[in-house]
Design a protein around this motif. Structure first.
Motif, PDB file in Angstrom:
ATOM      1  N   GLY A   1       0.652  -1.348  -0.022  1.00 53.61           N
ATOM      2  CA  GLY A   1       0.000  -0.110   0.021  1.00 53.61           C
ATOM      3  C   GLY A   1       0.738   1.304   0.061  1.00 53.61           C
ATOM      4  N   ILE A   2       2.069   1.189  -0.394  1.00 53.71           N
ATOM      5  CA  ILE A   2       3.045   2.310  -0.361  1.00 53.71           C
ATOM      6  C   ILE A   2       3.315   2.553  -1.975  1.00 53.71           C
ATOM      7  CG2 ILE A   2       3.800   2.380   1.906  1.00 53.71           C
ATOM      8  CD1 ILE A   2       6.469   1.217   0.872  1.00 53.71           C
ATOM      9  N   VAL A   3       3.510   3.672  -2.145  1.00 52.92           N
ATOM     10  CA  VAL A   3       4.157   4.185  -3.695  1.00 52.92           C
ATOM     11  C   VAL A   3       5.330   3.182  -3.897  1.00 52.92           C
ATOM     12  CG1 VAL A   3       4.764   5.946  -5.053  1.00 52.92           C
ATOM     13  CG2 VAL A   3       2.937   6.365  -3.658  1.00 52.92           C
ATOM     14  N   PHE A   4       5.245   2.501  -5.187  1.00 55.40           N
ATOM     15  CA  PHE A   4       6.486   1.874  -5.640  1.00 55.40           C
ATOM     16  C   PHE A   4       6.995   2.689  -6.251  1.00 55.40           C
ATOM     17  CE2 PHE A   4       7.634  -1.350  -9.229  1.00 55.40           C
ATOM     18  CZ  PHE A   4       8.784  -1.873  -8.801  1.00 55.40           C
ATOM     19  N   TYR A   5       8.506   2.776  -6.074  1.00 56.01           N
ATOM     20  CA  TYR A   5       9.290   3.970  -6.497  1.00 56.01           C
ATOM     21  C   TYR A   5       9.373   4.120  -7.782  1.00 56.01           C
ATOM     22  CZ  TYR A   5      13.023   0.845  -8.187  1.00 56.01           C
ATOM     23  OH  TYR A   5      13.587  -0.034  -8.824  1.00 56.01           O
ATOM     24  N   PRO A   6       9.167   3.375  -8.780  1.00 58.19           N
ATOM     25  CA  PRO A   6       9.060   3.824 -10.285  1.00 58.19           C
ATOM     26  C   PRO A   6       8.025   4.733 -10.448  1.00 58.19           C
ATOM     27  CG  PRO A   6       9.716   1.520 -10.035  1.00 58.19           C
ATOM     28  CD  PRO A   6       9.165   1.913  -8.801  1.00 58.19           C
ATOM     29  N   ARG A   7       6.923   4.665  -9.732  1.00 53.57           N
ATOM     30  CA  ARG A   7       5.686   5.295  -9.758  1.00 53.57           C
ATOM     31  C   ARG A   7       6.017   6.658  -9.592  1.00 53.57           C
ATOM     32  NH1 ARG A   7       4.300   1.769 -13.173  1.00 53.57           N
ATOM     33  NH2 ARG A   7       3.120   0.267 -12.530  1.00 53.57           N
ATOM     34  N   TYR A   8       6.846   6.968  -8.619  1.00 52.24           N
ATOM     35  CA  TYR A   8       7.456   8.215  -8.448  1.00 52.24           C
ATOM     36  C   TYR A   8       7.833   9.082  -9.679  1.00 52.24           C
ATOM     37  CZ  TYR A   8       6.766   8.609  -3.306  1.00 52.24           C
ATOM     38  OH  TYR A   8       6.414   8.592  -1.924  1.00 52.24           O
ATOM     39  N   PHE A   9       8.530   8.240 -10.406  1.00 49.83           N
ATOM     40  CA  PHE A   9       9.400   8.875 -11.708  1.00 49.83           C
ATOM     41  C   PHE A   9       8.103   9.411 -12.628  1.00 49.83           C
ATOM     42  CE2 PHE A   9      12.879   6.332 -10.176  1.00 49.83           C
ATOM     43  CZ  PHE A   9      13.533   7.311  -9.619  1.00 49.83           C
ATOM     44  N   GLU A  10       6.935   8.427 -12.887  1.00 47.19           N
ATOM     45  CA  GLU A  10       5.890   8.732 -13.597  1.00 47.19           C
ATOM     46  C   GLU A  10       5.323  10.210 -12.940  1.00 47.19           C
ATOM     47  OE1 GLU A  10       3.411   5.373 -13.384  1.00 47.19           O
ATOM     48  OE2 GLU A  10       4.634   4.351 -14.883  1.00 47.19           O
ATOM     49  N   MET A  11       5.119  10.306 -11.714  1.00 49.11           N
ATOM     50  CA  MET A  11       4.653  11.484 -11.092  1.00 49.11           C
ATOM     51  C   MET A  11       5.471  12.734 -11.452  1.00 49.11           C
ATOM     52  SD  MET A  11       3.390   9.973  -7.241  1.00 49.11           S
ATOM     53  CE  MET A  11       2.227   8.585  -7.366  1.00 49.11           C
ATOM     54  N   ILE A  12       6.745  12.482 -11.231  1.00 51.28           N
ATOM     55  CA  ILE A  12       7.610  13.643 -11.268  1.00 51.28           C
ATOM     56  C   ILE A  12       7.755  14.185 -12.833  1.00 51.28           C
ATOM     57  CG2 ILE A  12      10.274  14.039 -11.673  1.00 51.28           C
ATOM     58  CD1 ILE A  12      10.462  12.338  -8.976  1.00 51.28           C
ATOM     59  N   ASN A  13       7.461  13.206 -13.667  1.00 51.47           N
ATOM     60  CA  ASN A  13       7.448  13.645 -15.270  1.00 51.47           C
ATOM     61  C   ASN A  13       6.200  14.073 -15.493  1.00 51.47           C
ATOM     62  OD1 ASN A  13       8.631  13.163 -17.948  1.00 51.47           O
ATOM     63  ND2 ASN A  13       6.393  12.365 -17.957  1.00 51.47           N
ATOM     64  N   SER A  14       4.982  13.797 -14.880  1.00 53.52           N
ATOM     65  CA  SER A  14       3.637  14.423 -14.971  1.00 53.52           C
ATOM     66  C   SER A  14       3.889  16.112 -14.524  1.00 53.52           C
ATOM     67  CB  SER A  14       2.584  13.938 -14.025  1.00 53.52           C
ATOM     68  OG  SER A  14       1.583  14.454 -14.134  1.00 53.52           O
ATOM     69  N   VAL A  15       4.543  16.299 -13.475  1.00 48.54           N
ATOM     70  CA  VAL A  15       4.697  17.519 -12.950  1.00 48.54           C
ATOM     71  C   VAL A  15       5.497  18.384 -13.775  1.00 48.54           C
ATOM     72  CG1 VAL A  15       5.883  18.854 -11.004  1.00 48.54           C
ATOM     73  CG2 VAL A  15       4.550  17.012 -10.291  1.00 48.54           C
ATOM     74  N   VAL A  16       6.439  17.775 -14.433  1.00 52.24           N
ATOM     75  CA  VAL A  16       7.734  18.527 -15.643  1.00 52.24           C
ATOM     76  C   VAL A  16       6.394  18.960 -16.666  1.00 52.24           C
ATOM     77  CG1 VAL A  16       9.240  18.313 -17.113  1.00 52.24           C
ATOM     78  CG2 VAL A  16       9.434  17.626 -14.693  1.00 52.24           C
ATOM     79  N   GLU A  17       5.701  17.584 -17.022  1.00 53.20           N
ATOM     80  CA  GLU A  17       5.013  17.981 -18.512  1.00 53.20           C
ATOM     81  C   GLU A  17       4.040  19.146 -17.919  1.00 53.20           C
ATOM     82  OE1 GLU A  17       1.946  15.550 -21.263  1.00 53.20           O
ATOM     83  OE2 GLU A  17       3.196  14.107 -19.630  1.00 53.20           O
ATOM     84  N   ASN A  18       3.262  19.216 -16.888  1.00 58.37           N
ATOM     85  CA  ASN A  18       2.404  20.280 -16.638  1.00 58.37           C
ATOM     86  C   ASN A  18       2.839  21.494 -16.661  1.00 58.37           C
ATOM     87  OD1 ASN A  18      -0.587  19.266 -16.298  1.00 58.37           O
ATOM     88  ND2 ASN A  18       0.984  17.503 -15.564  1.00 58.37           N
ATOM     89  N   PHE A  19       4.158  21.637 -15.954  1.00 64.10           N
ATOM     90  CA  PHE A  19       4.912  22.950 -15.802  1.00 64.10           C
ATOM     91  C   PHE A  19       5.126  23.481 -17.338  1.00 64.10           C
ATOM     92  CE2 PHE A  19       9.196  24.855 -15.995  1.00 64.10           C
ATOM     93  CZ  PHE A  19       9.104  25.733 -14.949  1.00 64.10           C
ATOM     94  N   PHE A  20       5.499  22.757 -18.090  1.00 59.39           N
ATOM     95  CA  PHE A  20       5.924  23.049 -19.553  1.00 59.39           C
ATOM     96  C   PHE A  20       4.570  23.536 -20.112  1.00 59.39           C
ATOM     97  CE2 PHE A  20      10.068  21.595 -18.993  1.00 59.39           C
ATOM     98  CZ  PHE A  20      10.625  22.182 -20.213  1.00 59.39           C
ATOM     99  N   ALA A  21       3.576  22.821 -19.905  1.00 65.96           N
ATOM    100  CA  ALA A  21       2.137  23.221 -20.827  1.00 65.96           C
ATOM    101  C   ALA A  21       1.802  24.514 -19.951  1.00 65.96           C
ATOM    102  CB  ALA A  21       1.101  22.213 -20.385  1.00 65.96           C
ATOM    103  N   GLU A  22       1.802  24.704 -18.477  1.00 68.40           N
ATOM    104  CA  GLU A  22       1.258  25.623 -17.972  1.00 68.40           C
ATOM    105  C   GLU A  22       2.003  27.000 -17.745  1.00 68.40           C
ATOM    106  OE1 GLU A  22      -0.382  24.152 -14.294  1.00 68.40           O
ATOM    107  OE2 GLU A  22      -1.547  22.771 -15.131  1.00 68.40           O
ATOM    108  N   VAL A  23       3.343  26.862 -17.640  1.00 63.36           N
ATOM    109  CA  VAL A  23       4.425  27.950 -17.448  1.00 63.36           C
ATOM    110  C   VAL A  23       5.400  28.187 -18.595  1.00 63.36           C
ATOM    111  CG1 VAL A  23       6.245  28.708 -16.024  1.00 63.36           C
ATOM    112  CG2 VAL A  23       4.220  27.401 -14.898  1.00 63.36           C
ATOM    113  N   VAL A  24       5.917  27.297 -19.229  1.00 54.87           N
ATOM    114  CA  VAL A  24       6.700  27.374 -20.219  1.00 54.87           C
ATOM    115  C   VAL A  24       5.929  27.867 -21.470  1.00 54.87           C
ATOM    116  CG1 VAL A  24       8.679  26.557 -21.530  1.00 54.87           C
ATOM    117  CG2 VAL A  24       8.215  25.993 -19.077  1.00 54.87           C
ATOM    118  N   GLY A  25       4.869  27.279 -21.793  1.00 51.67           N
ATOM    119  CA  GLY A  25       3.846  27.916 -22.785  1.00 51.67           C
ATOM    120  C   GLY A  25       4.078  26.780 -24.016  1.00 51.67           C
ATOM    121  N   ARG A  26       4.525  25.522 -23.923  1.00 48.49           N
ATOM    122  CA  ARG A  26       4.360  24.392 -24.738  1.00 48.49           C
ATOM    123  C   ARG A  26       4.065  23.102 -24.027  1.00 48.49           C
ATOM    124  NH1 ARG A  26       8.889  25.258 -29.538  1.00 48.49           N
ATOM    125  NH2 ARG A  26       8.685  27.544 -29.451  1.00 48.49           N
TER     126      ARG A  26
END
Length: 137
Positions: free
Chosen positions: A18-43
């Motif tokens: 019931g705890i986050v399996f560590y590779p899933r954190y990398f997917e979450m991190i990538n999601s943060v980066v992806e949304n940062f680019f869309a919302e802040v960087v403009g692409r």
């Protein structure tokens, strides 16, 4: 400045304990980066790679320290800060926490790739990154 996103921990993120399996954190991190680019960087990633473009921001370096587990049902806050803007690279620091408890820190570098090769940041993207840091372009 700090860019934040809340990610609820779902069943698909967890191992049998019931705890986050560590590779899933990398997917979450990538999601943060992806949304940062869309919302802040403009692409968005779709704009960068869509239509057969060979553009994007692949991760070329990633170092992560895990401090405490995150559990099913928690809402984890990810905070992204720009540590360095290079001519074609971007170094980011992402931290995650829940209810004030530090969960992880990731330091990563992405590189702007155009036509399959590292390239200088497009002027609009660079200006948005500098503006996010409070620096005039």
């Amino acid at each position: 400045m700090i860019y934040t996103r809340i990610t609820p921990v779902e069943f698909n993120h967890c191992d049998p304990a019931g705890i986050v399996f560590y590779p899933r954190y990398f997917e979450m991190i990538n999601s943060v980066v992806e949304n940062f680019f869309a919302e802040v960087v403009g692409r968005s990633f779709a704009q960068m790679v869509g239509g057969g473009n060979h553009n994007g921001v692949p991760t070329v370096r990633l170092e992560t320290n895990f401090a405490a587990p995150s559990r099913l049902g928690e809402k984890v806050e990810f905070a992204l800060q720009v540590a360095r803007i290079g001519s074609s690279s971007l170094t980011l620091t992402i931290t995650a926490s829940h209810a004030g408890e530090h969960r992880l820190r990731a330091d990563l570098t992405v590189v702007w790739v155009q036509d399959g090769r590292a390239a200088v940041w497009p002027a609009d993207m660079r200006a948005n990154l500098l503006s996010f840091q409070g620096i005039s372009a």
